[in-house]
Design an enzyme around this catalytic site. Structure first.
Site, PDB file in Angstrom:
ATOM      1  N   TYR A  14       4.177   6.730  23.972  1.00  0.00           N
ATOM      2  CA  TYR A  14       4.819   5.828  24.926  1.00  0.00           C
ATOM      3  C   TYR A  14       4.142   5.915  26.293  1.00  0.00           C
ATOM      4  O   TYR A  14       3.784   4.892  26.894  1.00  0.00           O
ATOM      5  CB  TYR A  14       6.307   6.161  25.048  1.00  0.00           C
ATOM      6  CG  TYR A  14       6.971   5.481  26.224  1.00  0.00           C
ATOM      7  CD1 TYR A  14       7.233   4.111  26.192  1.00  0.00           C
ATOM      8  CD2 TYR A  14       7.326   6.192  27.367  1.00  0.00           C
ATOM      9  CE1 TYR A  14       7.826   3.476  27.272  1.00  0.00           C
ATOM     10  CE2 TYR A  14       7.922   5.562  28.450  1.00  0.00           C
ATOM     11  CZ  TYR A  14       8.174   4.203  28.397  1.00  0.00           C
ATOM     12  OH  TYR A  14       8.754   3.572  29.468  1.00  0.00           O
ATOM     13  N   SER A  65       6.394   1.703  34.217  1.00  0.00           N
ATOM     14  CA  SER A  65       7.437   2.724  34.194  1.00  0.00           C
ATOM     15  C   SER A  65       6.953   3.865  35.075  1.00  0.00           C
ATOM     16  O   SER A  65       5.742   4.016  35.293  1.00  0.00           O
ATOM     17  CB  SER A  65       7.647   3.246  32.770  1.00  0.00           C
ATOM     18  OG  SER A  65       8.449   4.410  32.754  1.00  0.00           O
TER      19      SER A  65
END
Length: 283
Positions: free
Chosen positions: A146, A133
């Protein structure tokens, strides 16, 4: 690419589904893996081979890899896409949930990689694609656990790339920006459940609103943008090690790279609607 065999995890929706379809359209024999068989029916009708696999279950992963080798005789491409985002203040997130997120996003991907590497080494070729990501290169409020998983996956990918290069195996990283999937809405719900009350409630309201806005916004890129990047990467003669693609990925990564930490903190806080600046101390 007509004889190549690929395994794509998290293939039941979003980026994983789009990637499985893109690779199949390019002539690859694709095994699309997910925890629930019923969510893979649409892929099966498109010629993609459904595979039940839970990346937190070692037996499940062993059985999946064994089936592919049994049926196809080889494996050429592994796309580690399975993962999720669990937002909340670092203080609020129970360590059990933090560990679960690492189990799915990091240890699941790396355990599956361990299981396929002997086959790739034996055939002297293969490509491992880790979907990280832009969150593996930047940070945002209330996303600490995260982001930690994505930073870890980036580091593991770099080390792995050096380790397996002598065996003819390549390791690539895809860093999605804002993508039109259910991810943002799910993360917002998790955030409200974790930090919607208490000391971080105001921040949680602002960040959840931002996540939902992104999830339903028109600026985000479709999952096909990531799928196309994966297909381009695995078919390139000399692929790049990283592909930052999708809305906001390149500019935000660049900003994190060049700006001082506190300047970046202010920028990202304003972007999600948080107050900026440090509180004054008494006295």
């Amino acid at each position: 690419m007509s004889t190549r065999i690929a395994l794509v995890t998290g293939a039941s929706s979003g980026i994983g589904e789009a990637t499985a379809r893109a690779l199949a359209a390019a002539g690859v024999v694709v095994y699309g893996a997910a925890r629930r068989l019923d969510r893979l029916e649409a892929l099966a009708s498109a010629g993609i081979r459904p595979l039940v696999m839970d990346v937190t279950d070692d037996d499940s992963m062993r059985a999946g890899v064994a089936r592919i080798i049994d049926e196809a005789g080889r494996l050429d491409v592994l796309v580690n896409n399975a993962g999720y985002g669990s937002y909340g203040a670092i203080e609020d997130v129970p360590l059990e949930e933090a560990r679960r997120q690492f189990d799915v996003n990091v240890f699941g991907a790396m355990r599956l990689t361990q299981l396929v590497l002997p086959h790739l080494r034996a055939q002297g070729s293969g490509t491992i694609v880790n979907i990280t990501s832009m969150g593996g290169r930047i940070h945002t409020p209330l996303g600490g656990w995260y982001h930690a998983t994505k930073y870890a996956l980036e580091a593991l990918s770099d080390c792995l790339r050096i380790e397996v290069a002598p065996f003819g195996i390549d390791v690539l990283v895809i860093e999605p920006g804002g993508i039109q999937t259910e991810w943002g809405a799910i993360a917002a719900g998790n955030l409200e459940g974790t930090s919607g009350t208490g000391a971080y409630a105001d921040q949680a309201v602002a960040v959840a609103s931002s996540l939902r806005s992104e999830a339903h916004g028109t600026r985000n890129s479709p999952p096909s943008v990531i799928a196309d990047a994966v297909a381009t990467a695995v078919t390139a003669r000399r692929p790049r090690t990283r592909y930052a693609v999708g809305f906001g990925a390149k500019p935000l990564i660049a900003a994190k790279t060049v700006l001082p930490d506190r300047t970046y903190d202010t920028l990202i806080s304003r972007a999600v609607g948080l107050p900026t600046g440090r509180p004054r101390t008494a006295g």
